[in-house]
Structures are given as structure tokens and as C-alpha cells.
Enzyme design. Structure first.
Site, PDB file in Angstrom:
ATOM      1  N   ALA A  12     -11.619  14.023  -6.288  1.00  0.00           N
ATOM      2  CA  ALA A  12     -12.795  14.013  -7.160  1.00  0.00           C
ATOM      3  C   ALA A  12     -13.992  13.456  -6.405  1.00  0.00           C
ATOM      4  O   ALA A  12     -13.843  12.625  -5.504  1.00  0.00           O
ATOM      5  CB  ALA A  12     -12.537  13.173  -8.409  1.00  0.00           C
ATOM      6  N   LYS A  27     -29.918   8.354 -25.670  1.00  0.00           N
ATOM      7  CA  LYS A  27     -30.070   8.666 -24.259  1.00  0.00           C
ATOM      8  C   LYS A  27     -29.973   7.355 -23.476  1.00  0.00           C
ATOM      9  O   LYS A  27     -30.763   6.441 -23.695  1.00  0.00           O
ATOM     10  CB  LYS A  27     -31.412   9.337 -23.982  1.00  0.00           C
ATOM     11  CG  LYS A  27     -31.516  10.761 -24.493  1.00  0.00           C
ATOM     12  CD  LYS A  27     -32.836  11.395 -24.073  1.00  0.00           C
ATOM     13  CE  LYS A  27     -32.922  12.840 -24.533  1.00  0.00           C
ATOM     14  NZ  LYS A  27     -34.201  13.475 -24.127  1.00  0.00           N
ATOM     15  N   GLY A  39     -10.206  10.065  -5.427  1.00  0.00           N
ATOM     16  CA  GLY A  39      -8.875  10.634  -5.546  1.00  0.00           C
ATOM     17  C   GLY A  39      -7.922   9.689  -4.846  1.00  0.00           C
ATOM     18  O   GLY A  39      -8.283   9.059  -3.834  1.00  0.00           O
ATOM     19  N   GLY A  40      -6.711   9.542  -5.385  1.00  0.00           N
ATOM     20  CA  GLY A  40      -5.798   8.521  -4.912  1.00  0.00           C
ATOM     21  C   GLY A  40      -5.612   8.466  -3.410  1.00  0.00           C
ATOM     22  O   GLY A  40      -5.832   7.438  -2.768  1.00  0.00           O
ATOM     23  N   GLY A  41      -5.194   9.577  -2.808  1.00  0.00           N
ATOM     24  CA  GLY A  41      -4.925   9.578  -1.382  1.00  0.00           C
ATOM     25  C   GLY A  41      -6.148   9.323  -0.535  1.00  0.00           C
ATOM     26  O   GLY A  41      -6.081   8.657   0.506  1.00  0.00           O
ATOM     27  N   GLU A 193       1.765   1.865 -17.234  1.00  0.00           N
ATOM     28  CA  GLU A 193       2.644   3.002 -16.962  1.00  0.00           C
ATOM     29  C   GLU A 193       4.108   2.602 -17.112  1.00  0.00           C
ATOM     30  O   GLU A 193       4.919   3.376 -17.649  1.00  0.00           O
ATOM     31  CB  GLU A 193       2.360   3.525 -15.554  1.00  0.00           C
ATOM     32  CG  GLU A 193       1.004   4.211 -15.442  1.00  0.00           C
ATOM     33  CD  GLU A 193       0.518   4.359 -14.018  1.00  0.00           C
ATOM     34  OE1 GLU A 193      -0.440   5.138 -13.813  1.00  0.00           O
ATOM     35  OE2 GLU A 193       1.057   3.692 -13.111  1.00  0.00           O
ATOM     36  N   GLY A 232      -0.762 -10.049 -11.041  1.00  0.00           N
ATOM     37  CA  GLY A 232      -0.276  -9.828  -9.688  1.00  0.00           C
ATOM     38  C   GLY A 232       0.685  -8.661  -9.628  1.00  0.00           C
ATOM     39  O   GLY A 232       0.671  -7.778 -10.490  1.00  0.00           O
ATOM     40  N   SER A 253     -15.526  -4.642 -10.184  1.00  0.00           N
ATOM     41  CA  SER A 253     -15.093  -3.288 -10.494  1.00  0.00           C
ATOM     42  C   SER A 253     -13.606  -3.169 -10.210  1.00  0.00           C
ATOM     43  O   SER A 253     -13.118  -3.656  -9.194  1.00  0.00           O
ATOM     44  CB  SER A 253     -15.856  -2.255  -9.646  1.00  0.00           C
ATOM     45  OG  SER A 253     -15.314  -0.964  -9.833  1.00  0.00           O
ATOM     46  N   ASP A 259      -5.283   1.809  -5.429  1.00  0.00           N
ATOM     47  CA  ASP A 259      -5.282   2.544  -4.163  1.00  0.00           C
ATOM     48  C   ASP A 259      -5.430   1.585  -2.984  1.00  0.00           C
ATOM     49  O   ASP A 259      -4.829   1.793  -1.929  1.00  0.00           O
ATOM     50  CB  ASP A 259      -6.419   3.564  -4.151  1.00  0.00           C
ATOM     51  CG  ASP A 259      -6.269   4.620  -5.231  1.00  0.00           C
ATOM     52  OD1 ASP A 259      -5.115   4.986  -5.538  1.00  0.00           O
ATOM     53  OD2 ASP A 259      -7.286   5.069  -5.767  1.00  0.00           O
TER      54      ASP A 259
END
Length: 315
Positions: A12, A27, A39-41, A193, A232, A253, A259
Site C-alpha cells: 500500500a 470538512k 505493507g507488512g513486508g 488476533e 510486551g 504512532s 513490522d
């Protein structure tokens, strides 16, 4: 060709900005955007380079957005293997609400892949997998791919000297978690997850470690790592379980923290570190990523500071 190949089949163009306050129907005047390849990789490869290592990024790119993303990667000096995607590369947008200092993340869809598209990508990954190195499968699979895509790549590389690290989500993670005949060297996920797989809460570190151990026994990975957010990271093997705390005191952030963890972990493993040390390197990289704005990932000076305060303990 470096000894680490990261794979991003659904990359992305990441756009990060901020507003005073997110209000529906108005607005919203945004700050100047920061645009990064995502993107992850890709993020794993960027993190590895920012930590002083080398990684080659296998990236599927298409359309005008893909060209822009490729130009950003080339400008950053990241070694690339470009695989032609069947459509335009997607975009993602992260907007920070300054009134609450929290972030809203919007992920746009990528192109649809056919079975032939997936076959071509798998062949390209196998052809470029480094001997006695690592292939990192990070991020979501492309639209149209089957849930067993990453399991298939593990099988493709099972008779080689390459070790596979998987950090994914959704159906692909569910498939990996069932256990595979050719399991990856490392399977990583976050707490949310993990709880989606167990269908119950994992409030304590021991609970997380117990589930990670079950996944190892099931054949989901030789090593299973579960990130517990600001608490952690837990790592389990058939021989033991360890925990390393997050050490950052500031969160600017959260983009790319996972990643960055994978980047720090993989680089440490490639450099011959033991698992406890590699866990500390991954945790320090994740902590460092939280200390930067937007999509900057982990900076070396922040990583060094965090690593000095990181220690793995047995669970």
C-alpha cells in the site's frame, strides 16, 4: 541478494496526516501528509535497513500507485524484486485525532488475483528465496488468494535451507494456526488476533504463553510469538516460554510497530543471536517504532536506547 527476503503481495501507499478533531459530516482540514511505502513486508525490510541490516523486498506492484510506491522504495535505497500485480496497488490512510491523541486507520482494497497470478508469485518467491537465510511473509494476502497461501509457500520452501517467518491475519492466520505439515520457523500475531482464535480473553501473560505453547504443539510454528500490546511480547517454543516488556514511555504512532518487531527479530536471528536476545531486539524495535511520528518505523538511536532496557524473562 541479501540473506533476508521480505514478501509483500498486497502493498500500500501509506498516507499519514492529522486533524484537530474527527467530526462526522464536517470538512476536516488535514496537516500536510507524510507519504511512505507500506505493507507488512516492505515495512519489515525498511525497519531492518534502519537498524543497520540488509533486506531485499519482493513486492507486487501495479498501476500508477504502484509506480509511485516503487519510486519511493528506490529512493530509499531498498533492494527490490518487483513482481507485476494484476491491478492498481492500493492506498491506506492514517489520520491522528489531535484532541484525543489517537489514530484512525483506513485500508483500501487492492486488486483481485487469479489462481494463475498467485502461482506466478509463488514461483517468484521460491526462485528468489535466500539459501540459509530468511523469507518473511508479512501482511495480508492479496484479494482472491486462498487462505492456505502462506502455508503453500512454507511447503514450497520446506526442502530448502531457508527459514520462513509468518506475520499475517484473518483467514491466512486461522489456517496457519490449525497446524501445518510444513510449519514456519516463526508464527507471530498480536493479542487481539490470538483472542479471535481462542474466542476467549487472555488477560495474563501466562494465559498468552499457554496459548502460544498450544500452537507450537499443534504445529503452527516452531516458535510462536504473541504481542500483548503495551505490555510486551511472549515467545514460546517446545523448550520454554519467555516474555520481554515494552519499554517505551511515549506513543506517537503505533503504525509499523509489529513490522518493526519482525524486522528487529529477523535481523537478530540472521546475525546469530539466541532466541531470548532476538526477542529483546524485536521488542526494542517495536517500542522504538511507537516513539516516532507517522510511518517512520524504528529509528536506530531509539532502538539502541530501548534495547539497553529490554530483558527477556522465563514464564
Amino acid at each position: 541478494m541479501s540473506a533476508i527476503l521480505t514478501v509483500t503481495l498486497n502493498p500500500a501507499l501509506d498516507i499519514a496526516t492529522s486533524v484537530d478533531k474527527v467530526i462526522a459530516g464536517h470538512k476536516l482540514r488535514c496537516a500536510l501528509p507524510v507519504i511512505d511505502p507500506g505493507g507488512g513486508g516492505i515495512n519489515v525490510a525498511r525497519a531492518i535497513r534502519q537498524l543497520g541490516g540488509d533486506a531485499t523486498a519482493f513486492v507486487a506492484l501495479g498501476g500508477n500507485t504502484g509506480r509511485q510506491l516503487g519510486e519511493l522504495l528506490e529512493a530509499a535505497g531498498l533492494p527490490l524484486i518487483v513482481h507485476a500485480a494484476p491491478g492498481d496497488t492500493r492506498q491506506s490512510v492514517a489520520v491522528t485525532d489531535l484532541s484525543i491523541n489517537d489514530q484512525f486507520r483506513f485500508m483500501l482494497p487492492g486488486p483481485d488475483w487469479s489462481d494463475a497470478d498467485v502461482d506466478g508469485a509463488c514461483a517468484g518467491i521460491k526462485a528468489n528465496a535466500p539459501d540459509s537465510g530468511f523469507v518473511v511473509l508479512s501482511g495480508s494476502g492479496p484479494s482472491g488468494s486462498r487462505a492456505d497461501l502462506y502455508a503453500r509457500i512454507c511447503k514450497d520452501l520446506s526442502n530448502t535451507s531457508t527459514k520462513v517467518i509468518v506475520d499475517t491475519s484473518g483467514p491466512a492466520l486461522t489456517m496457519m494456526a490449525l497446524g501445518q505439515p510444513e510449519r514456519p520457523y516463526v508464527l507471530r500475531m498480536d493479542q487481539q488476533e490470538a483472542e479471535s482464535l481462542t474466542r476467549y480473553a487472555l488477560p495474563r501473560r501466562g494465559d498468552t504463553a499457554d496459548f502460544a505453547s498450544k500452537l507450537v504443539e499443534r504445529g503452527a510454528g516452531e516458535i510462536v510469538i504473541i504481542a500483548r500490546g503495551s505490555d510486551g511480547n511472549v515467545l514460546a517454543t517446545k523448550d520454554g516460554r519467555w516474555f520481554c516488556p515494552a519499554v517505551n514511555t511515549v506513543v506517537k504512532s503505533k503504525v509499523g510497530a509489529g513490522d518493526s518487531f519482525v524486522g528487529g527479530l529477523t535481523l537478530a536471528l540472521q546475525n546469530g543471536c539466541d532466541l531470548q536476545t532476538a526477542l529483546c531486539h524485536g521488542s526494542a524495535a517495536a517500542s522504538a517504532a511507537c516513539m516516532t511520528e507517522g510511518t517512520q518505523l524504528c529509528l536506530r538511536h531509539d532502538f539502541d536506547e530501548c534495547l539497553a532496557r529490554s530483558e527477556a524473562t522465563a514464564l
